[in-house]
Design a protein around this motif. Structure first.
Motif, PDB file in Angstrom:
ATOM      1  N   TYR A 107       1.295   7.158 -10.628  1.00  0.00           N
ATOM      2  CA  TYR A 107       2.621   7.075 -11.365  1.00  0.00           C
ATOM      3  C   TYR A 107       3.844   5.377 -11.144  1.00  0.00           C
ATOM      4  CZ  TYR A 107       6.360   9.313  -9.170  1.00  0.00           C
ATOM      5  OH  TYR A 107       7.140  10.012  -8.621  1.00  0.00           O
ATOM      6  N   GLU A 108       3.774   4.325 -11.941  1.00  0.00           N
ATOM      7  CA  GLU A 108       5.176   4.127 -10.984  1.00  0.00           C
ATOM      8  C   GLU A 108       6.262   3.878 -11.227  1.00  0.00           C
ATOM      9  OE1 GLU A 108       6.711  -0.270 -14.259  1.00  0.00           O
ATOM     10  OE2 GLU A 108       4.406   0.664 -14.783  1.00  0.00           O
ATOM     11  N   ALA A 109       6.502   3.484 -10.176  1.00  0.00           N
ATOM     12  CA  ALA A 109       7.880   3.369  -9.056  1.00  0.00           C
ATOM     13  C   ALA A 109       8.514   3.629 -10.394  1.00  0.00           C
ATOM     14  CB  ALA A 109       8.256   2.891  -8.442  1.00  0.00           C
ATOM     15  N   ALA A 143       2.940   3.550  -7.403  1.00  0.00           N
ATOM     16  CA  ALA A 143       2.550   2.132  -7.918  1.00  0.00           C
ATOM     17  C   ALA A 143       3.849   1.320  -8.625  1.00  0.00           C
ATOM     18  CB  ALA A 143       1.816   1.650  -8.553  1.00  0.00           C
ATOM     19  N   ALA A 144       4.153   0.185  -7.153  1.00  0.00           N
ATOM     20  CA  ALA A 144       5.375  -0.611  -7.905  1.00  0.00           C
ATOM     21  C   ALA A 144       4.919  -1.917  -8.669  1.00  0.00           C
ATOM     22  CB  ALA A 144       5.750  -1.500  -6.535  1.00  0.00           C
ATOM     23  N   PRO A 145       5.980  -1.526  -9.639  1.00  0.00           N
ATOM     24  CA  PRO A 145       5.848  -2.486 -10.436  1.00  0.00           C
ATOM     25  C   PRO A 145       5.561  -4.154 -10.976  1.00  0.00           C
ATOM     26  CG  PRO A 145       7.769  -1.106 -11.305  1.00  0.00           C
ATOM     27  CD  PRO A 145       7.304  -0.914 -10.169  1.00  0.00           C
ATOM     28  N   SER A 146       5.834  -4.502  -9.514  1.00  0.00           N
ATOM     29  CA  SER A 146       5.533  -5.553  -9.219  1.00  0.00           C
ATOM     30  C   SER A 146       4.356  -6.100  -8.558  1.00  0.00           C
ATOM     31  CB  SER A 146       6.780  -6.249  -8.367  1.00  0.00           C
ATOM     32  OG  SER A 146       6.139  -5.291  -6.577  1.00  0.00           O
ATOM     33  N   ARG A 187      -8.660   3.864 -11.645  1.00  0.00           N
ATOM     34  CA  ARG A 187     -10.184   4.516 -11.874  1.00  0.00           C
ATOM     35  C   ARG A 187     -11.116   3.307 -11.202  1.00  0.00           C
ATOM     36  NH1 ARG A 187     -12.960   5.550 -17.544  1.00  0.00           N
ATOM     37  NH2 ARG A 187     -11.515   3.281 -17.285  1.00  0.00           N
ATOM     38  N   ALA A 188     -10.698   2.169 -12.085  1.00  0.00           N
ATOM     39  CA  ALA A 188     -11.188   0.419 -11.068  1.00  0.00           C
ATOM     40  C   ALA A 188     -11.054   0.425  -9.436  1.00  0.00           C
ATOM     41  CB  ALA A 188     -10.855  -0.362 -11.627  1.00  0.00           C
ATOM     42  N   GLY A 189      -9.867   1.087  -8.796  1.00  0.00           N
ATOM     43  CA  GLY A 189      -9.466   1.296  -7.279  1.00  0.00           C
ATOM     44  C   GLY A 189      -8.369  -0.311  -7.162  1.00  0.00           C
ATOM     45  N   GLU A 190      -7.978  -0.892  -8.760  1.00  0.00           N
ATOM     46  CA  GLU A 190      -7.459  -2.152  -8.435  1.00  0.00           C
ATOM     47  C   GLU A 190      -5.581  -1.792  -8.340  1.00  0.00           C
ATOM     48  OE1 GLU A 190      -8.846  -4.830 -11.730  1.00  0.00           O
ATOM     49  OE2 GLU A 190     -10.116  -3.949 -11.383  1.00  0.00           O
ATOM     50  N   LEU A 191      -4.946  -0.379  -7.955  1.00  0.00           N
ATOM     51  CA  LEU A 191      -4.439  -0.586  -7.914  1.00  0.00           C
ATOM     52  C   LEU A 191      -3.573  -0.166  -6.108  1.00  0.00           C
ATOM     53  CD1 LEU A 191      -2.811   2.182 -10.810  1.00  0.00           C
ATOM     54  CD2 LEU A 191      -2.362  -0.828 -10.862  1.00  0.00           C
ATOM     55  N   THR A 192      -2.409  -0.552  -5.503  1.00  0.00           N
ATOM     56  CA  THR A 192      -1.345  -0.433  -4.454  1.00  0.00           C
ATOM     57  C   THR A 192      -0.733   0.376  -4.565  1.00  0.00           C
ATOM     58  OG1 THR A 192      -2.418  -3.014  -4.322  1.00  0.00           O
ATOM     59  CG2 THR A 192      -1.307  -1.606  -2.711  1.00  0.00           C
ATOM     60  N   ALA A 193      -0.942   1.534  -3.713  1.00  0.00           N
ATOM     61  CA  ALA A 193       0.300   2.547  -3.930  1.00  0.00           C
ATOM     62  C   ALA A 193       0.887   2.100  -2.814  1.00  0.00           C
ATOM     63  CB  ALA A 193      -0.416   3.765  -3.053  1.00  0.00           C
ATOM     64  N   VAL A 194       2.062   2.492  -2.798  1.00  0.00           N
ATOM     65  CA  VAL A 194       3.496   2.437  -1.622  1.00  0.00           C
ATOM     66  C   VAL A 194       4.106   2.943  -0.907  1.00  0.00           C
ATOM     67  CG1 VAL A 194       4.416   0.698  -3.457  1.00  0.00           C
ATOM     68  CG2 VAL A 194       5.239   2.977  -3.670  1.00  0.00           C
ATOM     69  N   TRP A 195       4.473   3.545  -0.362  1.00  0.00           N
ATOM     70  CA  TRP A 195       4.718   4.202   0.659  1.00  0.00           C
ATOM     71  C   TRP A 195       6.032   4.938   0.084  1.00  0.00           C
ATOM     72  CZ3 TRP A 195       9.812   4.694   3.235  1.00  0.00           C
ATOM     73  CH2 TRP A 195       9.739   6.220   3.962  1.00  0.00           C
ATOM     74  N   VAL A 196       5.571   6.605   0.469  1.00  0.00           N
ATOM     75  CA  VAL A 196       6.610   7.296  -0.368  1.00  0.00           C
ATOM     76  C   VAL A 196       7.599   7.915   0.808  1.00  0.00           C
ATOM     77  CG1 VAL A 196       7.030   9.344  -2.049  1.00  0.00           C
ATOM     78  CG2 VAL A 196       5.202   8.348  -2.351  1.00  0.00           C
TER      79      VAL A 196
END
Length: 143
Positions: free
Chosen positions: A42-44, A65-68, A93-102
């Motif tokens: 989900y988007e932060a 995910a960070a919106p930016s 699903r495509a693996g194209e998102l970067t997770a942010v540190w929580v």
């Protein structure tokens, strides 16, 4: 919320759910009746990291995910919950998102406190700069 099932070409829109612990548990039970591990993204936003903590606590994969950092197409300016959720599901699903540190709960509390102090100091500076000069005093009568 959108779901990107394996083998499906396009994510399907599921709908909106309440941001409450009860609604999250109901959703997870409905999506995973046999207890399979699900993957959420989900988007932060202003809701914090409560959803992340709840989902990971009950054994599911969750990333924020960070919106930016969410890839967008040039000229794609129309934002709706439906389009955003379908896009997030497809990109995840495509693996194209970067997770942010929580941050942990303690670190998040310190961040909130720091932000509250910064907001208060900004309001204090704004109020001080908008102060009106003192009202003129009436003439002093001697006699």
């Amino acid at each position: 919320m959108a779901i990107a099932d394996a083998g499906q070409n396009k994510p399907r829109y599921y709908g909106e759910i309440a941001n409450t612990p009860e609604a999250i548990v109901t959703l997870v039970k409905k999506l995973s009746p046999q207890g399979e591990v699900l993957s959420f993204y989900y988007e932060a936003g202003p809701c914090g990291y409560g959803i992340y903590r709840q989902l990971t606590h009950i054994g599911h994969d969750c990333m924020v995910a960070a919106p930016s950092l969410i890839p967008t197409k040039p000229g794609d300016r129309v934002k709706t919950d439906r389009r955003d959720s379908e896009s997030l599901a497809r990109l995840h699903r495509a693996g194209e998102l970067t997770a942010v540190w929580v941050p942990g709960p303690e670190q998040e509390a310190v961040r909130d406190l720091t932000r509250a102090r910064e907001d208060t100091k900004a309001l204090e500076r704004q109020a001080a700069s908008q102060c009106l000069p003192p009202a003129p005093r009436p003439p002093l009568c001697l006699g």
